[in-house]
Design a protein around this motif. Structure first.
Motif, PDB file in Angstrom:
ATOM      1  N   ARG B   5      60.543  68.751  40.829  1.00 17.90           N
ATOM      2  CA  ARG B   5      59.784  68.355  39.647  1.00 17.90           C
ATOM      3  C   ARG B   5      58.368  67.990  40.066  1.00 17.90           C
ATOM      4  N   SER B   6      57.444  68.181  39.179  1.00 20.85           N
ATOM      5  CA  SER B   6      56.062  67.863  39.520  1.00 20.85           C
ATOM      6  C   SER B   6      55.305  67.523  38.251  1.00 20.85           C
ATOM      7  N   VAL B 291      56.679  67.709  47.827  1.00 19.48           N
ATOM      8  CA  VAL B 291      57.778  67.023  47.137  1.00 19.48           C
ATOM      9  C   VAL B 291      59.139  67.355  47.760  1.00 19.48           C
ATOM     10  N   GLN B 294      60.131  65.665  51.114  1.00 21.77           N
ATOM     11  CA  GLN B 294      60.252  64.210  50.947  1.00 21.77           C
ATOM     12  C   GLN B 294      61.492  63.860  50.137  1.00 21.77           C
ATOM     13  N   ARG B 295      61.750  64.647  49.116  1.00 24.69           N
ATOM     14  CA  ARG B 295      62.924  64.405  48.270  1.00 24.69           C
ATOM     15  C   ARG B 295      64.202  64.592  49.088  1.00 24.69           C
ATOM     16  N   ARG B 297      64.506  64.235  52.270  1.00 22.38           N
ATOM     17  CA  ARG B 297      64.590  63.115  53.209  1.00 22.38           C
ATOM     18  C   ARG B 297      65.181  61.888  52.511  1.00 22.38           C
ATOM     19  N   LEU B 298      64.681  61.610  51.311  1.00 26.96           N
ATOM     20  CA  LEU B 298      65.183  60.464  50.548  1.00 26.96           C
ATOM     21  C   LEU B 298      66.652  60.623  50.220  1.00 26.96           C
ATOM     22  N   SER B 306      68.693  63.440  43.102  1.00 28.67           N
ATOM     23  CA  SER B 306      67.722  63.103  42.067  1.00 28.67           C
ATOM     24  C   SER B 306      68.360  63.178  40.687  1.00 28.67           C
ATOM     25  N   THR B 307      67.992  62.230  39.856  1.00 28.72           N
ATOM     26  CA  THR B 307      68.598  62.150  38.531  1.00 28.72           C
ATOM     27  C   THR B 307      67.975  63.178  37.599  1.00 28.72           C
ATOM     28  N   VAL B 309      66.584  64.820  34.098  1.00 24.55           N
ATOM     29  CA  VAL B 309      65.636  64.267  33.121  1.00 24.55           C
ATOM     30  C   VAL B 309      66.336  63.401  32.084  1.00 24.55           C
ATOM     31  N   THR B 310      67.503  63.878  31.655  1.00 19.86           N
ATOM     32  CA  THR B 310      68.139  63.234  30.509  1.00 19.86           C
ATOM     33  C   THR B 310      68.926  61.978  30.868  1.00 19.86           C
ATOM     34  N   ALA B 312      67.847  59.204  31.706  1.00 19.32           N
ATOM     35  CA  ALA B 312      67.161  57.957  31.376  1.00 19.32           C
ATOM     36  C   ALA B 312      67.264  57.680  29.881  1.00 19.32           C
ATOM     37  N   PRO B 313      68.069  56.698  29.517  1.00 17.13           N
ATOM     38  CA  PRO B 313      68.154  56.386  28.090  1.00 17.13           C
ATOM     39  C   PRO B 313      66.853  55.764  27.616  1.00 17.13           C
TER      40      PRO B 313
END
Ligand code: SF4
Ligand code: SF4
Lengths: 276, 320
Positions: B5-6, B291, B294-295, B297-298, B306-307, B309-310, B312-313
């Motif tokens: 994502r960017s 990105v 790094q992603r 690595r995390l 990674s979560t 998009v949806t 996040a309420p």
């Protein structure tokens, strides 16, 4: 005060004031761009062109030599409000980006003229009368913040209003922000406040709230300007796991030393090897 | 994972604003270093023709380097601000001081080449001795001059430069040797070029090995070195290096072959430098290269992918 808490002390200030910082709480940002305007007004920053970029309401396009605060606008499908709620609405994420005033600042490390320096408030500032526009700080910054000004040649970025905070004033952006999305203060206080805010948002069900740049254990030793975000950093154009490039510098110098020795040995061998 | 994502596809890190001058400097700085080394060897082993070519090339390349470095500054008139400080954390500062040590020595060595034209006796002897001392001093600094530029590029947030830090100094050392040897093959008397040919082989080996690793061992971050213009430049560099080495080995007795293979080695060094330079710039211009690593690595550390998009309420479901 120990050096980790005060980069100013680590840089040799005998008895520095407390480390000052920004906490940008994007959950209350309304995208008014008052920060951008106030910054330009106070610091005499020229315009960045008057463009329509097709990026929602963002026609600034990001931080640059001529934009030291830049508000990002992200339009996302919002999640459904109830299990049977069907497709959600659209939601906007807005964030006022700024120089992070890193604890371990790559821009400052690589600057060959000493134009970039650490202030007594532990912020990172360019001295415009010293910078010769070598450009090294620009690819060194892990956040893509600092930039060369066209027609001027020097590097420019946020100073956290060095001229204001020395007089006990609040930086222009934080002063102008109508929602307190931008908060200025002693960094340790801001960190505490940010954790409370995150906890409150989680309680309210906004579980996507996360702090970014608040951790002194991260790859840049923590940011002097950190954020509360509602999505992943890269969605806002921020690097997910930035690391100060100079962390690997000792290894780089060792490698170069080995390469230099190899080179010298090859030449010696070429001359003593055979007689022709 | 290449999905990422960017923010509107905008770069995360800023590509270097350095113009072609800096890529050019990578070449001329290396040429100066390689030539100074050959000149010193030639001086100590009694090869005056090779020595002269090396010393004069080193001075010429040094002049070009200085021009490129000053010209690329946003404020060229403030070049001397580099001399305010000496900072080991800034490879550019270190490089400035390396050049400041190399420059006068290489200059004096080149000037001493007038010694044979001086009237005999003390003046000539003194010029020859000074030339030797200066030439050896320049040669002592030369390996640092050739390799610090690898650190200069790697010590940035430019993904494909930083990731290549174990390789770049070797690529640049090899490229510098090959360039210096190339110039010697072009201009030095045939009978004295034996060491230059051997240096060409060693330089080419280092350069080929290093750039092979850069192009293949960096995972996703090798990609910018294989695509587009950087890819074409590096492939051209490889082909020219190979041709130059073969020519250098087979053309021992042919001036024409020597000149051609020397020219190929010089061109190879230019192509490699520009390829590495532009490959890094390309990696900074595309947020993917910042990105995705790094992603990954995390995610390796936290083990939480990674979560979407949806996830996040917008607000608390309980309150709705
Ligand atoms: S964010 Fe970039 S420009 Fe700001 S202090 Fe850190 S490295 Fe320097
Ligand atoms: S452009 Fe200016 S501030 Fe940036 S590294 Fe060079 S001299 Fe320092």
């Amino acid at each position: 005060m120990d050096n980790a808490a005060s980069p100013a002390a680590a840089s040799g200030y005998a008895d520095p004031p407390r480390r000052m910082g920004f906490f940008t709480d994007t959950s209350v940002c309304i995208g008014c761009k008052a920060c951008e305007v106030a910054c330009k007004e106070w610091n005499g920053v020229p315009d960045d062109g008057f463009n329509l970029l097709g990026m929602s309401y963002d026609n600034t396009g990001g931080l640059s030599a001529n934009s030291w605060r830049a508000v990002a606008f992200i339009e996302q499908p919002a999640p459904p409000k109830a299990p049977d709620g069907g497709a959600g609405d659209l939601r906007w994420l807005m964030m006022s980006n700024v120089c992070k005033h890193c604890t371990h600042a790559a821009c400052l490390d690589v600057c060959p003229t000493g134009a970039l320096f650490r202030t007594e408030f532990s912020t990172v500032v360019v001295q415009e009368d010293i910078c010769n526009g070598c450009g090294y700080c620009i690819p060194a910054c892990p956040y893509g913040v600092i930039d060369q000004r066209e027609g001027d040649g020097r590097a420019w970025k946020c100073t956290m209003c060095y001229d204001r905070i020395g007089d006990g004033l609040t930086p222009a952006c934080a002063k102008a922000c109508p929602t307190q999305s931008i908060q200025y203060g002693p960094l340790d206080e801001l960190r505490g406040r940010a954790e409370q805010r995150q906890a409150k948002l989680h309680e309210a069900g906004e579980t996507s709230a996360r702090l970014y740049g608040n951790d002194p254990g991260d790859g840049v030793g923590g940011d002097g300007a950190f954020f509360l975000l509602l999505d992943e950093p890269e969605v806002y154009g921020l690097p997910p796991d930035p690391v100060v490039t100079t962390r690997d510098l000792p290894k780089m110098w060792r490698t170069a030393g080995l390469a230099a020795l190899t080179m010298a040995a090859a030449v010696v061998a070429a001359f003593v090897g055979r007689s022709r | 994972m290449t999905d990422f994502r960017s923010y509107y596809g905008r770069p995360v890190v800023r590509p270097a604003v350095w113009r072609k001058d800096i890529a050019g400097y990578l070449f001329t700085g290396g040429l100066a270093a390689g030539s100074a080394l050959l000149a010193a060897g030639a001086d100590l082993t009694g090869r005056p023709g090779l020595r002269r070519v090396g010393r004069l090339t080193a001075l010429g390349a040094l002049g070009a380097s200085t021009y490129f470095l000053v010209n690329d500054l946003g404020r060229p008139a403030r070049f001397h601000h580099m001399l305010r400080v000496a900072k080991p954390t800034s490879p550019m500062s270190v490089g400035t001081w390396i050049l400041a040590a190399f420059g006068p020595a290489a200059g004096l060595a080149a000037v001493s080449e007038i010694a044979p034209r001086l009237p005999g006796g003390p003046a000539r002897t003194a010029a020859t001795a000074a030339g030797r001392a200066a030439g050896l001093a320049a040669a002592a600094v030369a390996p640092a001059l050739a390799t610090y530029t690898g650190v200069l590029l790697a010590d940035t947030a430019t993904p494909s430069w930083h990731e290549a830090y174990p390789e770049l100094p070797f690529v640049f050392a090899g490229s510098a040797l090959a360039a210096g040897a190339g110039m010697a093959l072009v201009a030095a008397p045939l009978a004295e070029t034996g060491p230059a040919r051997r240096v060409a082989v060693a330089g080419a080996a280092l350069e080929l090995y290093g750039s092979h690793r850069v192009e293949n061992e960096l995972g996703l971050l090798s990609e910018p070195y294989k695509q587009g213009r950087p890819g074409r430049l590096l492939r051209a560099g490889r082909a020219l290096t190979a041709a130059g080495v073969v020519g250098a080995l087979l053309g021992r007795r042919s001036k024409v072959m020597s000149v051609l293979s020397g020219a190929a080695l010089l061109a190879a060094s230019v192509a490699t430098r520009f390829g590495i330079f532009e490959g890094g710039i390309a990696s900074a211009a595309d947020p993917r290269y910042t990105v995705v690593p790094q992603r990954e690595r995390l995610d390796r550390i936290t083990r939480t992918p990674s979560t979407p998009v949806t996830a996040a309420p917008e607000r608390a479901p309980a309150q709705d």
